[in-house]
Design a protein around this motif. Structure first.
Motif, PDB file in Angstrom:
ATOM      1  N   HIS A 239       0.824  -1.209   0.000  1.00 32.96           N
ATOM      2  CA  HIS A 239       0.000   0.000   0.000  1.00 32.96           C
ATOM      3  C   HIS A 239       0.859   1.262   0.000  1.00 32.96           C
ATOM      4  O   HIS A 239       0.468   2.285  -0.597  1.00 32.96           O
ATOM      5  CB  HIS A 239      -0.949  -0.012   1.200  1.00 32.96           C
ATOM      6  CG  HIS A 239      -2.138  -0.895   1.005  1.00 32.96           C
ATOM      7  ND1 HIS A 239      -3.267  -0.496   0.334  1.00 32.96           N
ATOM      8  CD2 HIS A 239      -2.354  -2.190   1.373  1.00 32.96           C
ATOM      9  CE1 HIS A 239      -4.142  -1.490   0.295  1.00 32.96           C
ATOM     10  NE2 HIS A 239      -3.616  -2.529   0.926  1.00 32.96           N
ATOM     11  N   ALA A 240       2.025   1.201   0.630  1.00 34.59           N
ATOM     12  CA  ALA A 240       2.933   2.350   0.589  1.00 34.59           C
ATOM     13  C   ALA A 240       3.375   2.619  -0.841  1.00 34.59           C
ATOM     14  O   ALA A 240       3.390   3.774  -1.302  1.00 34.59           O
ATOM     15  CB  ALA A 240       4.137   2.102   1.489  1.00 34.59           C
ATOM     16  N   ILE A 241       3.733   1.566  -1.569  1.00 31.68           N
ATOM     17  CA  ILE A 241       4.129   1.725  -2.974  1.00 31.68           C
ATOM     18  C   ILE A 241       2.958   2.256  -3.793  1.00 31.68           C
ATOM     19  O   ILE A 241       3.109   3.143  -4.642  1.00 31.68           O
ATOM     20  CB  ILE A 241       4.631   0.390  -3.542  1.00 31.68           C
ATOM     21  CG1 ILE A 241       5.935  -0.024  -2.850  1.00 31.68           C
ATOM     22  CG2 ILE A 241       4.842   0.484  -5.053  1.00 31.68           C
ATOM     23  CD1 ILE A 241       6.394  -1.427  -3.188  1.00 31.68           C
ATOM     24  N   ALA A 242       1.755   1.728  -3.508  1.00 33.73           N
ATOM     25  CA  ALA A 242       0.576   2.171  -4.252  1.00 33.73           C
ATOM     26  C   ALA A 242       0.262   3.633  -4.003  1.00 33.73           C
ATOM     27  O   ALA A 242      -0.412   4.273  -4.832  1.00 33.73           O
ATOM     28  CB  ALA A 242      -0.627   1.308  -3.875  1.00 33.73           C
ATOM     29  N   SER A 243       0.735   4.187  -2.887  1.00 32.04           N
ATOM     30  CA  SER A 243       0.525   5.613  -2.649  1.00 32.04           C
ATOM     31  C   SER A 243       1.509   6.472  -3.438  1.00 32.04           C
ATOM     32  O   SER A 243       1.287   7.673  -3.610  1.00 32.04           O
ATOM     33  CB  SER A 243       0.645   5.924  -1.154  1.00 32.04           C
ATOM     34  OG  SER A 243       1.994   6.011  -0.735  1.00 32.04           O
ATOM     35  N   LEU A 244       2.612   5.861  -3.927  1.00 30.94           N
ATOM     36  CA  LEU A 244       3.603   6.578  -4.734  1.00 30.94           C
ATOM     37  C   LEU A 244       3.255   6.556  -6.216  1.00 30.94           C
ATOM     38  O   LEU A 244       3.499   7.524  -6.942  1.00 30.94           O
ATOM     39  CB  LEU A 244       4.993   5.963  -4.546  1.00 30.94           C
ATOM     40  CG  LEU A 244       5.590   5.932  -3.141  1.00 30.94           C
ATOM     41  CD1 LEU A 244       6.939   5.226  -3.157  1.00 30.94           C
ATOM     42  CD2 LEU A 244       5.728   7.338  -2.580  1.00 30.94           C
ATOM     43  N   ARG A 250       0.979   5.947 -12.987  1.00 27.94           N
ATOM     44  CA  ARG A 250       1.093   7.394 -12.841  1.00 27.94           C
ATOM     45  C   ARG A 250       1.760   7.723 -11.508  1.00 27.94           C
ATOM     46  O   ARG A 250       1.338   7.236 -10.458  1.00 27.94           O
ATOM     47  CB  ARG A 250      -0.282   8.050 -12.901  1.00 27.94           C
ATOM     48  CG  ARG A 250      -0.241   9.567 -12.770  1.00 27.94           C
ATOM     49  CD  ARG A 250      -1.648  10.153 -12.755  1.00 27.94           C
ATOM     50  NE  ARG A 250      -1.598  11.606 -12.728  1.00 27.94           N
ATOM     51  CZ  ARG A 250      -2.670  12.399 -12.634  1.00 27.94           C
ATOM     52  NH1 ARG A 250      -3.875  11.855 -12.542  1.00 27.94           N
ATOM     53  NH2 ARG A 250      -2.536  13.704 -12.611  1.00 27.94           N
ATOM     54  N   VAL A 251       2.787   8.553 -11.537  1.00 27.21           N
ATOM     55  CA  VAL A 251       3.478   8.964 -10.317  1.00 27.21           C
ATOM     56  C   VAL A 251       2.593   9.963  -9.578  1.00 27.21           C
ATOM     57  O   VAL A 251       2.131  10.958 -10.155  1.00 27.21           O
ATOM     58  CB  VAL A 251       4.852   9.590 -10.640  1.00 27.21           C
ATOM     59  CG1 VAL A 251       5.550  10.042  -9.360  1.00 27.21           C
ATOM     60  CG2 VAL A 251       5.722   8.580 -11.389  1.00 27.21           C
ATOM     61  N   LEU A 252       2.362   9.702  -8.272  1.00 27.66           N
ATOM     62  CA  LEU A 252       1.405  10.481  -7.498  1.00 27.66           C
ATOM     63  C   LEU A 252       2.050  11.521  -6.589  1.00 27.66           C
ATOM     64  O   LEU A 252       1.331  12.288  -5.942  1.00 27.66           O
ATOM     65  CB  LEU A 252       0.551   9.533  -6.644  1.00 27.66           C
ATOM     66  CG  LEU A 252      -0.243   8.475  -7.426  1.00 27.66           C
ATOM     67  CD1 LEU A 252      -0.941   7.526  -6.468  1.00 27.66           C
ATOM     68  CD2 LEU A 252      -1.247   9.142  -8.358  1.00 27.66           C
ATOM     69  N   VAL A 253       3.368  11.552  -6.537  1.00 32.14           N
ATOM     70  CA  VAL A 253       4.078  12.488  -5.665  1.00 32.14           C
ATOM     71  C   VAL A 253       4.639  13.607  -6.521  1.00 32.14           C
ATOM     72  O   VAL A 253       5.537  13.383  -7.349  1.00 32.14           O
ATOM     73  CB  VAL A 253       5.207  11.785  -4.889  1.00 32.14           C
ATOM     74  CG1 VAL A 253       5.878  12.762  -3.913  1.00 32.14           C
ATOM     75  CG2 VAL A 253       4.664  10.577  -4.142  1.00 32.14           C
ATOM     76  N   LYS A 254       4.133  14.811  -6.337  1.00 35.52           N
ATOM     77  CA  LYS A 254       4.529  15.930  -7.184  1.00 35.52           C
ATOM     78  C   LYS A 254       6.026  16.167  -7.149  1.00 35.52           C
ATOM     79  O   LYS A 254       6.647  16.514  -8.173  1.00 35.52           O
ATOM     80  CB  LYS A 254       3.785  17.195  -6.755  1.00 35.52           C
ATOM     81  CG  LYS A 254       4.045  18.394  -7.654  1.00 35.52           C
ATOM     82  CD  LYS A 254       3.220  19.598  -7.235  1.00 35.52           C
ATOM     83  CE  LYS A 254       3.493  20.789  -8.148  1.00 35.52           C
ATOM     84  NZ  LYS A 254       2.693  21.983  -7.744  1.00 35.52           N
ATOM     85  N   GLY A 255       6.653  15.993  -5.986  1.00 34.22           N
ATOM     86  CA  GLY A 255       8.082  16.244  -5.849  1.00 34.22           C
ATOM     87  C   GLY A 255       8.958  15.280  -6.618  1.00 34.22           C
ATOM     88  O   GLY A 255      10.166  15.504  -6.733  1.00 34.22           O
ATOM     89  N   LEU A 256       8.386  14.203  -7.158  1.00 37.00           N
ATOM     90  CA  LEU A 256       9.150  13.225  -7.944  1.00 37.00           C
ATOM     91  C   LEU A 256       9.013  13.469  -9.447  1.00 37.00           C
ATOM     92  O   LEU A 256       9.546  12.694 -10.242  1.00 37.00           O
ATOM     93  CB  LEU A 256       8.691  11.803  -7.614  1.00 37.00           C
ATOM     94  CG  LEU A 256       8.756  11.390  -6.146  1.00 37.00           C
ATOM     95  CD1 LEU A 256       8.356   9.925  -5.998  1.00 37.00           C
ATOM     96  CD2 LEU A 256      10.137  11.628  -5.554  1.00 37.00           C
ATOM     97  N   LEU A 257       8.326  14.541  -9.822  1.00 39.15           N
ATOM     98  CA  LEU A 257       8.076  14.821 -11.238  1.00 39.15           C
ATOM     99  C   LEU A 257       8.841  16.060 -11.692  1.00 39.15           C
ATOM    100  O   LEU A 257       9.187  16.916 -10.878  1.00 39.15           O
ATOM    101  CB  LEU A 257       6.577  15.037 -11.454  1.00 39.15           C
ATOM    102  CG  LEU A 257       5.693  13.808 -11.246  1.00 39.15           C
ATOM    103  CD1 LEU A 257       4.225  14.192 -11.327  1.00 39.15           C
ATOM    104  CD2 LEU A 257       6.022  12.721 -12.258  1.00 39.15           C
ATOM    105  N   PRO A 258       9.085  16.177 -13.000  1.00 37.28           N
ATOM    106  CA  PRO A 258       9.744  17.390 -13.510  1.00 37.28           C
ATOM    107  C   PRO A 258       8.809  18.581 -13.424  1.00 37.28           C
ATOM    108  O   PRO A 258       7.584  18.433 -13.340  1.00 37.28           O
ATOM    109  CB  PRO A 258      10.062  17.036 -14.962  1.00 37.28           C
ATOM    110  CG  PRO A 258       9.036  16.011 -15.328  1.00 37.28           C
ATOM    111  CD  PRO A 258       8.778  15.219 -14.072  1.00 37.28           C
ATOM    112  N   ALA A 259       9.392  19.767 -13.462  1.00 45.25           N
ATOM    113  CA  ALA A 259       8.580  20.973 -13.403  1.00 45.25           C
ATOM    114  C   ALA A 259       7.689  21.103 -14.627  1.00 45.25           C
ATOM    115  O   ALA A 259       6.556  21.585 -14.540  1.00 45.25           O
ATOM    116  CB  ALA A 259       9.491  22.198 -13.269  1.00 45.25           C
ATOM    117  N   SER A 260       8.176  20.662 -15.792  1.00 37.21           N
ATOM    118  CA  SER A 260       7.399  20.801 -17.023  1.00 37.21           C
ATOM    119  C   SER A 260       8.028  19.963 -18.118  1.00 37.21           C
ATOM    120  O   SER A 260       9.126  19.416 -17.946  1.00 37.21           O
ATOM    121  CB  SER A 260       7.345  22.269 -17.473  1.00 37.21           C
ATOM    122  OG  SER A 260       8.649  22.720 -17.830  1.00 37.21           O
TER     123      SER A 260
END
Length: 477
Positions: A239-244, A250-260
């Motif tokens: 479930h921890a992985i499923a929250s990521l 789709r990656v659910l943590v904004k801080g793990l994604l590029p700005a644009s």
């Protein structure tokens, strides 16, 4: 001699069997950097198989120890001309992954090049012995066609530890930064977009490995006696992985994604198609970031992948609630990502979701993401050169989906980086049955011959333009 004469020489070198002979000698050297006993073999590859060719081409060279304890040696070579207008740095790696003898298809030997139609089997044919052999042969053809005069200096760094993460490469280049100073970086590794599509890529995605651990208690406890009363480490970690990352990738943590996704990167990717060649897996069209094309998802965006997962005793399951679970995960990321704070972002997210029993730790050395601006003058020059040599419109990748130590050249040495790959996606690199396509190797020889020729003809114009001295160059003529 003309440019066409030089390309014809390169094609003849292939057609006469000389390229196969040269590559066969190099593949036969078991340069497995993952084998701790390979040090003398790695040194011999540089000293006995690369250095003699460079000497014939007018290079001076040194084989130097790795500043990283236990790392493989480096070769540093320079070919200088008195009136050179600029300098080119190129790179290759002489090491390969383990041969995996006994796992190849019947009749194939990882240490012998076996030709079956267009496929040339052997360890290192695609990664990277075939690729740096192509480039050195192409340089030799241009030198011969131009009477030994290029008009520019050539510098070479070859490592023998890329398959173990390039230990010591950054430190080595920092130590020899003056000797490696150049105006442009040109090298070959990785695959084309497709076998039929000559490709130029300008950098690579980075990678960051991290572990997730749920250690709830020592040992397992009978599921009949304790089921419903004790937290299950495997369930908690799942479930921890499923929250990521969600069920569709789709990656659910904004801080793990590029700005644009920059507009010029998106524009460059519009004509690129991923997959479709024989041997390629079928793409899951509904997997990954929604709103992006498959090409944008692999070359322009970030992914979170689960590489390994373990809880309980998978080899001999028993009716017990596991107290421990482990996952090794990886982020592949592009320029514009907050990679220095990935762990902090994951920890903050898990705590906010109530997963205070999940430990997050970085694993191994990360590799930075790099990308030369697709609007750089060197990019137009390189694309024009490829098209002139092949008659094909080349594919431009702002960065390719895998990872390379390109940050050493792009960031530490501050160079514009152009990569001209001579492999293709289904080459089985790192696996049994690795192979190079003869047709791609032959075309690669002509592409690189054109590149080295065009550097002599118009490279100085690009250097001057980037320095602000003149209007944009028109490309090779």
């Amino acid at each position: 001699m003309s440019r066409d004469d030089a390309l014809a020489r390169a094609a003849a070198y292939f057609d006469d069997g000389h390229f196969l002979e040269a590559l066969s000698r190099r593949v036969a050297v078991r340069t497995e950097s993952q084998n701790p006993a390979s040090g003398p073999v790695l040194h011999a590859y540089l000293g006995e198989h690369i250095a003699p060719q460079l000497t014939q081409l007018g290079f001076t060279h040194r084989i130097l120890d790795n500043p990283y304890a236990g790392g493989g040696p480096f070769l540093l070579a320079t070919r200088s001309e008195p009136d050179a207008a600029f300098s080119v740095l190129t790179y290759g790696h002489g090491d390969v992954v383990r041969g995996q003898e006994g796992q190849w298809r019947q009749g194939l030997d990882p240490w012998r090049v076996s030709v079956e139609g267009d496929r040339w089997y052997g360890r290192g044919t695609a990664d990277n012995k075939g690729q740096h052999t192509i480039n050195l042969v192409a340089l030799a053809q241009v030198l011969a066609a131009r009477g030994g005069k290029l008009g520019y200096n050539v510098k070479i760094v070859m490592e023998t530890g890329e398959e173990t993460g390039s230990p010591g490469l950054r430190e080595f280049c920092a130590l020899h930064q003056e000797a490696l100073a150049a105006d442009v970086f040109i090298a070959s590794d990785g695959p084309r977009v497709a076998a039929s599509s000559p490709t130029l890529f300008l950098g690579s995605r980075g990678f960051f490995n991290f572990s997730l651990r749920a250690h709830l208690r020592d040992g397992g406890h009978h599921s009949g006696n304790w089921g419903g009363l004790l937290r299950n480490a495997g369930t908690r970690l799942a479930h921890a992985i499923a929250s990521l990352v969600d069920p569709k990738g789709r990656v659910l943590v904004k801080g793990l994604l590029p700005a644009s996704l920059p507009a010029n990167v998106r524009d460059a990717l519009q004509t690129i198609t991923v997959g479709g060649d024989p041997g390629d897996p079928a793409i899951d069209s509904d997997w990954g970031e929604p709103g992006l094309t498959p090409t944008e998802r692999v070359y322009g965006w970030n992914t979170v992948e689960v590489l390994a997962y373990k809880t309980g005793n998978p080899d001999a399951p028993v009716g017990a609630i596991p107290g421990h679970a482990f996952a090794l995960c990886q982020i592949r990321f592009v320029v514009g990502s907050d990679s220095g704070n990935f762990v902090a972002h994951i920890r903050e997210h898990l705590l906010a979701q109530g997963f205070d029993d999940i430990d997050v730790q970085p694993e191994g050395e990360p590799m930075a993401a790099t990308r030369l601006d697709p609007d750089d003058a060197w990019v137009r020059w390189g694309l024009d050169s490829i098209q002139r040599s092949t008659g094909k419109v080349p594919s431009l990748l702002p960065n390719f989906g895998g990872s390379l130590p390109n940050d050493v050249f792009a960031e530490l040495l501050g160079l514009p980086t152009l990569w001209f790959p001579h492999s293709y996606p289904a080459c089985s690199q790192h696996a049994p049955n690795e192979h190079l396509l003869g047709s791609v190797a032959r075309e690669g020889l002509q592409i690189m011959t054109g590149i080295f020729w065009d550097l002599a003809e118009s490279g100085h114009d690009v250097v001057r333009h980037r320095a602000g001295f003149q209007s944009p160059p028109a490309g090779p003529t």
